[in-house]
Write a protein that holds these residues in place. Structure first.
Motif, mmCIF file in Angstrom:
data_model
loop_
_atom_site.group_PDB
_atom_site.id
_atom_site.type_symbol
_atom_site.label_atom_id
_atom_site.label_comp_id
_atom_site.label_asym_id
_atom_site.label_seq_id
_atom_site.Cartn_x
_atom_site.Cartn_y
_atom_site.Cartn_z
ATOM 1 N N GLN A 1 -2.332 0.026 5.048
ATOM 2 C CA GLN A 1 -2.895 1.307 4.641
ATOM 3 C C GLN A 1 -4.075 1.691 5.531
ATOM 4 O O GLN A 1 -4.199 2.836 5.965
ATOM 5 C CB GLN A 1 -3.359 1.240 3.185
ATOM 6 C CG GLN A 1 -2.225 1.324 2.174
ATOM 7 C CD GLN A 1 -2.738 1.196 0.758
ATOM 8 O OE1 GLN A 1 -3.563 0.331 0.459
ATOM 9 N NE2 GLN A 1 -2.265 2.045 -0.121
ATOM 10 N N LEU A 2 -4.944 0.726 5.796
ATOM 11 C CA LEU A 2 -6.116 0.996 6.619
ATOM 12 C C LEU A 2 -5.710 1.430 8.027
ATOM 13 O O LEU A 2 -6.304 2.342 8.606
ATOM 14 C CB LEU A 2 -6.990 -0.257 6.681
ATOM 15 C CG LEU A 2 -8.348 -0.103 7.378
ATOM 16 C CD1 LEU A 2 -9.192 0.938 6.646
ATOM 17 C CD2 LEU A 2 -9.071 -1.439 7.434
ATOM 18 N N ALA A 3 -4.678 0.789 8.566
ATOM 19 C CA ALA A 3 -4.202 1.152 9.905
ATOM 20 C C ALA A 3 -3.651 2.578 9.929
ATOM 21 O O ALA A 3 -3.799 3.299 10.924
ATOM 22 C CB ALA A 3 -3.133 0.162 10.359
ATOM 23 N N ALA A 4 -3.019 2.997 8.826
ATOM 24 C CA ALA A 4 -2.462 4.351 8.771
ATOM 25 C C ALA A 4 -3.544 5.395 8.521
ATOM 26 O O ALA A 4 -3.463 6.528 9.005
ATOM 27 C CB ALA A 4 -1.407 4.436 7.674
ATOM 28 N N GLU B 1 6.343 4.001 -0.165
ATOM 29 C CA GLU B 1 5.945 4.654 -1.415
ATOM 30 C C GLU B 1 5.079 3.745 -2.272
ATOM 31 O O GLU B 1 4.202 4.196 -2.983
ATOM 32 C CB GLU B 1 7.204 5.075 -2.186
ATOM 33 C CG GLU B 1 6.903 5.891 -3.434
ATOM 34 C CD GLU B 1 8.149 6.390 -4.106
ATOM 35 O OE1 GLU B 1 8.054 6.778 -5.277
ATOM 36 O OE2 GLU B 1 9.206 6.362 -3.465
ATOM 37 N N GLU B 2 5.336 2.414 -2.188
ATOM 38 C CA GLU B 2 4.579 1.483 -3.007
ATOM 39 C C GLU B 2 3.148 1.339 -2.528
ATOM 40 O O GLU B 2 2.297 0.830 -3.238
ATOM 41 C CB GLU B 2 5.254 0.102 -3.000
ATOM 42 C CG GLU B 2 6.626 0.065 -3.673
ATOM 43 C CD GLU B 2 7.737 0.610 -2.772
ATOM 44 O OE1 GLU B 2 7.444 0.866 -1.583
ATOM 45 O OE2 GLU B 2 8.860 0.786 -3.265
ATOM 46 N N GLU B 3 2.847 1.763 -1.294
ATOM 47 C CA GLU B 3 1.543 1.514 -0.715
ATOM 48 C C GLU B 3 0.643 2.748 -0.669
ATOM 49 O O GLU B 3 -0.537 2.633 -0.368
ATOM 50 C CB GLU B 3 1.703 0.978 0.722
ATOM 51 C CG GLU B 3 2.456 -0.340 0.813
ATOM 52 C CD GLU B 3 2.619 -0.797 2.258
ATOM 53 O OE1 GLU B 3 2.308 -0.004 3.170
ATOM 54 O OE2 GLU B 3 3.039 -1.929 2.471
ATOM 55 N N VAL B 4 1.188 3.934 -0.965
ATOM 56 C CA VAL B 4 0.414 5.139 -0.779
ATOM 57 C C VAL B 4 -0.642 5.292 -1.866
ATOM 58 O O VAL B 4 -0.548 4.730 -2.944
ATOM 59 C CB VAL B 4 1.328 6.385 -0.765
ATOM 60 C CG1 VAL B 4 2.228 6.353 0.448
ATOM 61 C CG2 VAL B 4 2.134 6.475 -2.051
#
Length: 408
Positions: free
Chosen positions: A166-169, A273-276
């Protein structure tokens, strides 16, 4: 920052409502059995789930046996007949809840616009006497970071757990967000508020160009047509702007490019979807990262300009330090508050409706700033601004028109 752009990375999960569905073809159709047949597949359970499908006399999911089985025809008849009475299907609660939702949404839009007006007024007043846009932007991010952590600490909103992926995105989005806000403040410090927001009406143009180049999304005829009044209106307004300044003009244009590049990145860097994250947490994390990124850059470019010793020195030269501090805090508060309200609205309406509301917000900000600062505007300048804003409205409506699929 455009909130509906961040929603591309956000996933709205509504918890499933578990209810008991009891339907009948006819109010006169009453079961005449008094005991459950051996092969009867359904039981009445408080844990049963609703099943959506074609109409039937009974749709229930088998879970586990319940001590409250409907085994008497008298009670079953009462339940079926009660469900068919007009009073049981009254639309009054639905109308009331719909009216309350409309009133709530109207109040939130009014709050969003009001916070935007005050932010632009206070921010412009600060930048006129304190020409350090990087320091001002860093202070606004820092104040917002404090408010975000306060909200999380008081459990007013759930604190997210950020994974490495998530942080990378999120990091590229935070970089674009930081640069976009900094460029906007540089422009606001150089030209009139109304002119900056007129130039920022060009955002749809950059959205279409970048989406075509990097995402391969071909715009529809109506979308391209709506860009003509946007470009023409901004050009006309720029040619007749009294406060025109090349630094203010180019930084506002660059902020458009940066903000819309962020939107394109948000589409290309979507996670599973599980990480957003939800919209508000995504904005919160981006704001915190932006503050961390901007502080060292601010010190490098402008130095430390908010220390007591510097403010005391500025006060000796005629700067009202108390008024500066008060208006800086008010501007930072409005900056964070209007973003939060914007994301709350986005969770209640569609992105297209939010885009239309954002267009109206820009009109309100331009008009209010012209009145407050008594900005001189010529009839041609007014016409150019109006044409550009009409084009933005048409663009938001054209986005709802889907292209007709080609048939062989």
């Amino acid at each position: 920052m455009s909130p509906y752009s961040l929603s591309l990375l956000a996933s709205h999960h509504n918890p499933k409502m578990h209810t008991l569905s009891f339907l009948s073809h006819s109010p006169h159709h009453v079961p005449n059995h008094t005991s459950k047949p051996k092969n009867f597949p359904f039981q009445f359970s408080p844990h049963s789930h609703t099943i959506n499908g074609p109409s039937s006399s009974l749709l229930l999911t088998a879970t586990k046996s319940s001590p409250f089985l409907l085994s008497t025809p008298k009670f079953a008849s009462f339940r079926v007949l009660a469900a068919s009475l007009p009073e049981a299907r009254s639309d009054e609660p639905t109308k009331t809840s719909g009216l309350l939702k409309t009133l709530q949404l109207g109040a939130m839009f009014a709050t969003w616009y009001l916070l935007n007006i005050y932010f632009n007024i206070y921010n412009k007043q600060v930048l006129k006497v304190y020409p350090f846009p990087a320091t001002v932007t860093a202070f606004q991010f820092g104040f917002a970071t404090l408010m975000i952590n306060l909200i999380w600490s008081l459990n007013l909103h759930r604190r997210p757990n950020i994974s490495g992926s998530q942080l990378a995105a999120i990091l590229p989005l935070a970089v674009a967000h930081t640069i976009g806000n900094l460029l906007t403040n540089i422009s606001l410090g150089k030209v009139a508020v109304s002119f900056t927001h007129t130039i920022k009406a060009m955002e749809p143009f950059f959205t279409v160009v970048l989406s075509t180049l990097f995402l391969g999304q071909r715009p529809t005829f109506w979308v391209v047509s709506s860009l003509i009044p946007i470009v023409g209106g901004v050009t006309l307004a720029s040619m007749t702007e009294v406060s025109f300044n090349w630094i203010g003009f180019t930084t506002a244009m660059a902020s458009n490019l940066t903000n819309q590049s962020r939107n394109v990145l948000s589409k290309k860097l979507m996670t599973n979807e599980e990480e957003v994250l939800d919209n508000i947490n995504l904005y919160s994390v981006i704001t915190i990262i932006s503050f961390i990124l901007l502080v060292p850059c601010t010190i490098l470019v402008e130095g430390v300009k908010f220390t007591p010793s510097y403010l005391q020195s500025a006060a000796s030269q005629g700067l009202n330090v108390r008024e500066l501090c008060v208006k800086s805090v008010l501007a930072a508060f409005c900056f964070h508050a209007y973003q939060q309200v914007s994301y709350m609205i986005l969770q209640m309406v569609s992105p297209v409706s939010h885009s239309v509301g954002n267009c109206v917000k820009r009109v309100v900000v331009i008009v209010s700033s012209v009145i407050f600062f008594q900005t001189p505007v010529s009839p041609i300048n007014t016409l150019g601004t109006g044409v550009a804003l009409v084009g933005v409205f048409l663009y938001s409506r054209a986005n709802r028109i889907k292209p007709v699929p080609k048939t062989n």
